[in-house]
Design an enzyme around this catalytic site. Sequence first.
Site, PDB file in Angstrom:
ATOM      1  N   ASP A  17       0.860  -1.179   0.000  1.00  0.00           N
ATOM      2  CA  ASP A  17       0.000   0.000   0.000  1.00  0.00           C
ATOM      3  C   ASP A  17       0.899   1.232   0.000  1.00  0.00           C
ATOM      4  O   ASP A  17       2.120   1.125   0.185  1.00  0.00           O
ATOM      5  CB  ASP A  17      -0.922  -0.012   1.229  1.00  0.00           C
ATOM      6  CG  ASP A  17      -1.931   1.136   1.217  1.00  0.00           C
ATOM      7  OD1 ASP A  17      -2.470   1.423   0.136  1.00  0.00           O
ATOM      8  OD2 ASP A  17      -2.172   1.750   2.268  1.00  0.00           O
ATOM      9  N   SER A  18       0.262   2.396  -0.130  1.00  0.00           N
ATOM     10  CA  SER A  18       1.021   3.642  -0.150  1.00  0.00           C
ATOM     11  C   SER A  18       1.581   3.999   1.223  1.00  0.00           C
ATOM     12  O   SER A  18       2.528   4.777   1.316  1.00  0.00           O
ATOM     13  CB  SER A  18       0.138   4.780  -0.660  1.00  0.00           C
ATOM     14  OG  SER A  18      -1.002   4.923   0.166  1.00  0.00           O
ATOM     15  N   CYS A  80      -4.234  -1.084  -2.052  1.00  0.00           N
ATOM     16  CA  CYS A  80      -4.316   0.340  -2.368  1.00  0.00           C
ATOM     17  C   CYS A  80      -5.376   0.494  -3.447  1.00  0.00           C
ATOM     18  O   CYS A  80      -5.202  -0.016  -4.559  1.00  0.00           O
ATOM     19  CB  CYS A  80      -2.961   0.859  -2.861  1.00  0.00           C
ATOM     20  SG  CYS A  80      -2.987   2.584  -3.401  1.00  0.00           S
ATOM     21  N   GLU A 160      -2.749   8.699   8.576  1.00  0.00           N
ATOM     22  CA  GLU A 160      -1.298   8.562   8.686  1.00  0.00           C
ATOM     23  C   GLU A 160      -0.754   9.274   9.927  1.00  0.00           C
ATOM     24  O   GLU A 160       0.286   8.876  10.459  1.00  0.00           O
ATOM     25  CB  GLU A 160      -0.617   9.132   7.429  1.00  0.00           C
ATOM     26  CG  GLU A 160      -0.800   8.298   6.173  1.00  0.00           C
ATOM     27  CD  GLU A 160       0.137   7.099   6.112  1.00  0.00           C
ATOM     28  OE1 GLU A 160       1.224   7.155   6.707  1.00  0.00           O
ATOM     29  OE2 GLU A 160      -0.220   6.098   5.463  1.00  0.00           O
ATOM     30  N   CYS A 192     -10.823   3.157   0.208  1.00  0.00           N
ATOM     31  CA  CYS A 192      -9.399   3.388   0.459  1.00  0.00           C
ATOM     32  C   CYS A 192      -9.064   2.616   1.719  1.00  0.00           C
ATOM     33  O   CYS A 192      -9.811   2.690   2.711  1.00  0.00           O
ATOM     34  CB  CYS A 192      -9.119   4.883   0.646  1.00  0.00           C
ATOM     35  SG  CYS A 192      -7.424   5.245   1.172  1.00  0.00           S
ATOM     36  N   HIS A 194      -6.967   3.135   3.936  1.00  0.00           N
ATOM     37  CA  HIS A 194      -6.731   3.964   5.120  1.00  0.00           C
ATOM     38  C   HIS A 194      -8.025   4.236   5.879  1.00  0.00           C
ATOM     39  O   HIS A 194      -7.997   4.459   7.096  1.00  0.00           O
ATOM     40  CB  HIS A 194      -6.123   5.316   4.712  1.00  0.00           C
ATOM     41  CG  HIS A 194      -4.670   5.288   4.397  1.00  0.00           C
ATOM     42  ND1 HIS A 194      -4.188   4.811   3.201  1.00  0.00           N
ATOM     43  CD2 HIS A 194      -3.580   5.675   5.115  1.00  0.00           C
ATOM     44  CE1 HIS A 194      -2.867   4.921   3.192  1.00  0.00           C
ATOM     45  NE2 HIS A 194      -2.475   5.434   4.341  1.00  0.00           N
TER      46      HIS A 194
END
Length: 273
Positions: A17-18, A80, A160, A192, A194
């Site tokens: 993932d990012s 992602c 994040e 997403c 996240h």
Amino acid sequence: MSVVNCELNKSLIGIFDSGIGGLTVVKAIQAALPFERIIYFGDTARVPYGPKSEVTIRKYAADDTAILMRYQPKVIIVACNTVSALALDIVEKACGDVPVIGVLKAGAELAVQVTKNNRIGVIGTQATVGSNAYARAINELNPDIEVISKACPLFVPLAEEGFINHLATKLVAEHYLAEIRTEEIDTLVLGCTHYPILREIIEATIGSGIRIIDSAEAVALRTRELLLESGQLNRSQKASVPNLLVSDLPQKFSMLYQLFMGSELPDVHLVEV
């Protein structure tokens, strides 16, 4: 590059993932497949992917895949949605005969299965929403479903930063979700990986009676099916902690891992991209 302590015997599930968002997939895989060995790469040096151009996202996807392929995984999970929407073909080409599972398709399939009124909301990054990939995937399965999409770009940096129950996150969620709340959806896709980190605030803001689709859970179910079908399910009956790779800030990743996963912290290895 730091060396990860794992046998190169095609027994690993590779996930990328990012940034930290893919840990939602790690958590779901561990719940569904507790004896599988996982190697995870978070591209923390280049997060977020959502605002980037398609050309850049496709380059990053190739880089991320190459890092995981060094460890000869038996399957690669693209944790992602932005890459799933814009560069899944790049990953599949780089993987050769190693199967690839993207979060977008798995999430779309589950949403179609559970909606009752054929009105599905999708929230995601600017790139994912702009690609219209979720709407296309959902309408391929059922053309009668209306998809209402909304980009929520600030959710990734908030996740994040670990702002899981922060006032700033609540205010941003109110702003992003106000319009979609009026659309009479009965299902909301967290488009997403996240976003499940912020799930409590999203659920409280969107209102009761709406089914939340966490694509991480859908991916875990699809991964189990694939490993059963191919006879590659790990039968060792021995749980192991995941191997973690990041491209920057391993200390910050470690802190966020403990905050979100609430479990034993494995070593975090720094790799170059």
